[in-house]
Motif scaffolding. Structure first.
Motif, PDB file in Angstrom:
ATOM      1  N   GLY A 314       0.795  -1.267   0.001  1.00  0.00           N
ATOM      2  CA  GLY A 314      -0.098   0.033   0.248  1.00  0.00           C
ATOM      3  C   GLY A 314       0.777   1.357  -0.066  1.00  0.00           C
ATOM      4  O   GLY A 314       0.640   2.109  -0.925  1.00  0.00           O
ATOM      5  N   VAL A 315       1.874   1.402   1.014  1.00  0.00           N
ATOM      6  CA  VAL A 315       2.644   2.379   0.907  1.00  0.00           C
ATOM      7  C   VAL A 315       3.557   2.566  -0.331  1.00  0.00           C
ATOM      8  O   VAL A 315       3.568   3.803  -1.009  1.00  0.00           O
ATOM      9  CB  VAL A 315       3.791   2.357   1.939  1.00  0.00           C
ATOM     10  CG1 VAL A 315       4.799   3.347   2.104  1.00  0.00           C
ATOM     11  CG2 VAL A 315       3.141   2.426   3.449  1.00  0.00           C
ATOM     12  N   LYS A 316       4.063   1.376  -0.997  1.00  0.00           N
ATOM     13  CA  LYS A 316       5.019   1.781  -2.167  1.00  0.00           C
ATOM     14  C   LYS A 316       4.127   2.070  -3.460  1.00  0.00           C
ATOM     15  O   LYS A 316       4.674   2.349  -4.352  1.00  0.00           O
ATOM     16  CB  LYS A 316       5.686   0.221  -2.584  1.00  0.00           C
ATOM     17  CG  LYS A 316       6.795   0.295  -1.417  1.00  0.00           C
ATOM     18  CD  LYS A 316       7.847  -0.964  -1.811  1.00  0.00           C
ATOM     19  CE  LYS A 316       9.191  -0.752  -1.059  1.00  0.00           C
ATOM     20  NZ  LYS A 316      10.285  -1.521  -1.598  1.00  0.00           N
ATOM     21  N   ASN A 317       2.637   1.542  -3.316  1.00  0.00           N
ATOM     22  CA  ASN A 317       2.101   1.975  -4.657  1.00  0.00           C
ATOM     23  C   ASN A 317       1.100   3.242  -4.381  1.00  0.00           C
ATOM     24  O   ASN A 317       0.386   3.523  -5.109  1.00  0.00           O
ATOM     25  CB  ASN A 317       1.140   0.820  -4.854  1.00  0.00           C
ATOM     26  CG  ASN A 317       1.839  -0.293  -5.434  1.00  0.00           C
ATOM     27  OD1 ASN A 317       2.066  -0.289  -6.802  1.00  0.00           O
ATOM     28  ND2 ASN A 317       1.942  -1.141  -4.768  1.00  0.00           N
ATOM     29  N   GLY A 318       1.379   4.004  -3.234  1.00  0.00           N
ATOM     30  CA  GLY A 318       0.677   5.330  -2.961  1.00  0.00           C
ATOM     31  C   GLY A 318      -1.000   4.986  -2.481  1.00  0.00           C
ATOM     32  O   GLY A 318      -1.466   6.082  -2.465  1.00  0.00           O
ATOM     33  N   TRP A 319      -1.315   3.884  -1.971  1.00  0.00           N
ATOM     34  CA  TRP A 319      -2.523   3.654  -1.787  1.00  0.00           C
ATOM     35  C   TRP A 319      -2.594   4.063  -0.168  1.00  0.00           C
ATOM     36  O   TRP A 319      -3.822   4.720  -0.039  1.00  0.00           O
ATOM     37  CB  TRP A 319      -3.094   2.233  -1.657  1.00  0.00           C
ATOM     38  CG  TRP A 319      -2.889   1.464  -3.181  1.00  0.00           C
ATOM     39  CD1 TRP A 319      -2.647   2.106  -4.619  1.00  0.00           C
ATOM     40  CD2 TRP A 319      -2.474   0.240  -3.180  1.00  0.00           C
ATOM     41  NE1 TRP A 319      -2.305   0.988  -5.354  1.00  0.00           N
ATOM     42  CE2 TRP A 319      -2.254  -0.053  -4.494  1.00  0.00           C
ATOM     43  CE3 TRP A 319      -2.082  -1.054  -2.521  1.00  0.00           C
ATOM     44  CZ2 TRP A 319      -1.961  -1.240  -5.145  1.00  0.00           C
ATOM     45  CZ3 TRP A 319      -2.000  -2.108  -2.765  1.00  0.00           C
ATOM     46  CH2 TRP A 319      -1.767  -2.522  -4.282  1.00  0.00           C
ATOM     47  N   LEU A 320      -1.649   3.884   0.432  1.00  0.00           N
ATOM     48  CA  LEU A 320      -1.807   4.446   1.750  1.00  0.00           C
ATOM     49  C   LEU A 320      -0.624   5.382   2.128  1.00  0.00           C
ATOM     50  O   LEU A 320       0.348   5.531   1.557  1.00  0.00           O
ATOM     51  CB  LEU A 320      -1.258   2.943   2.720  1.00  0.00           C
ATOM     52  CG  LEU A 320      -2.204   1.799   2.469  1.00  0.00           C
ATOM     53  CD1 LEU A 320      -1.573   0.614   3.451  1.00  0.00           C
ATOM     54  CD2 LEU A 320      -3.607   2.020   3.061  1.00  0.00           C
TER      55      LEU A 320
END
Length: 398
Positions: A314-320
């Motif tokens: 989530g962090v690395k894909n910008g969702w979180l």
């Protein structure tokens, strides 16, 4: 004046130091010596290669191994993802070589395409490993084997009279769901990962559409208002690893789904809601518990690693939010490393667990060391922290 400048300079240095400290708390790239994900991933892969096929994940079981089961599959997948992503060709080759006997001398360990019990869904995910290997070697025998399981997941066998859940299986098949549907939260990795793998190697959108529609059914039936999941419809407990399968399954689906898939918004919303609730139940040291919302339940490592993996994606894909969830994921990773013993076996892994409407059932499950449910999830984390985990790309055709 000099005193004033000195005060200003001191304040600036303190601010800079504070920023560095804050940055470290959610930094998913730099880790202390001995905690680097790539180093840990190599050790865990070596440990997996040294481990014979297990009895449902338990490497110390007294029972004879009669087939390759899903905990082995998940560890195998994690090791393949990690070695491919980090360019470790020598380890990757050994992982492929480990599979080759399953076409010949160990062919008897391939899961039966139509076992009698309701755990049939746990057998079919085996097909994800040959499909993963096919992405690189393009050997048709790997494609054929993997697709046999992927297609079989939606094709009700012609003569299934001996299957215990036959009427239910037919009902789901008639509604164009997998006949293996049983509304256990675990299924949301076992079904969706295999179908998604089939999509990645064939480019045929029917496979990813199946996976997304199946996941939406499970979201509608077993996700609770707080975003967490019961083990299945009859067990009102938020069992850690059960929810871990769903967390990983949704995160993986979000990496694979085409932007025009009608179920994408539904799955993204469910994932975001789950991550927000998990954040509230994370212990101070970064761990999650065997029963997620019970502070008296013991800290369990496989679920913690699964939630960590879902948050890293989530962090690395910008969702979180990278500060909030990066901090949670980093803290969990560092604490999980303290549960590795001198042989790189993860401690406090809940044994394989059926569903039961009983708090004591979940609370009193054995806490195993080296069980592949935990080894697999740690490999996933090492992979996600070491590699580019942006959306998947279809396997180029030859």
């Amino acid at each position: 004046m000099k005193k004033f400048l000195l005060v200003v300079q001191t304040l600036l240095l303190l601010a800079a130091a504070s920023n560095v400290q804050a940055q470290k708390s959610y930094d998913l790239k730099k880790f202390p010596k001995g905690c680097q994900p790539e180093e840990i991933g190599i050790r865990l892969t070596e440990r997996y290669l040294q481990t014979p096929h297990s009895h449902w994940g338990d490497i110390n079981s007294k029972y004879k191994v009669t087939l390759v089961t899903y905990p082995d599959v998940c560890a195998w997948l994690g090791a393949l993802w990690f070695t491919a992503g980090t360019g470790n060709d020598s380890l990757y080759t050994r992982l492929v070589e480990r599979f080759e006997p399953l076409f010949t001398t160990q062919k008897n360990l391939q899961p039966n395409l139509f076992p009698k019990d309701h755990n049939v869904v746990d057998f079919y995910v085996f097909g994800a490993v040959p499909l993963e290997i096919y992405k690189r070697n393009h050997d048709p025998k790997y494609l054929e084997l993997g697709m046999k399981y992927a297609d079989g997941q939606w094709e009700l066998p012609a003569n299934p009279q001996h299957y215990k859940q036959l009427s239910e299986a037919k009902k789901y098949a008639d509604d164009d769901y997998s006949w293996q549907t049983r509304l256990w939260v675990d299924d949301m990795f076992m079904i969706t990962d295999l179908q998604a793998q089939a999509y990645l190697v064939t480019g045929d959108k029917k496979y990813i559409d199946r996976a997304a529609r199946e996941m939406a059914l499970y979201l509608d039936r077993i996700q609770r208002p707080n975003g967490l999941f019961y083990h299945h419809t009859g067990t009102p407990y938020f069992w850690g690893r059960g929810d871990g399968w769903m967390a990983v399954g949704m995160a993986e689906m979000l990496r694979m789904l085409p932007k025009d898939n009608p179920y994408l918004p539904r799955i993204r919303a469910a994932y975001m809601q789950m991550m927000e609730t998990l954040l509230r139940y994370q212990a101070y040291d970064g761990m999650w518990r065997q029963i997620i919302d019970n502070p008296n339940s013991w800290k369990e490592t496989s679920s913690t690693a699964m939630f960590t993996y879902a948050m890293i994606l989530g962090v690395k894909n910008g969702w979180l939010d990278r500060k909030i969830y990066g901090t949670a994921a980093r803290k969990a990773w560092l604490t999980l490393l303290s549960y590795l013993d001198e042989k790189d076996n993860l401690r406090n892994v809940c044994e394989g667990t059926g569903a039961k409407n009983s708090f004591d059932w979940y609370q009193n499950r054995r806490r195993l060391t080296g069980d592949l449910h935990g080894q697999a999830a740690m490999l996933w984390c090492a992979y996600a922290l070491s590699c580019d985990v942006k959306p998947y790309k279809l396997t180029p055709k030859r």
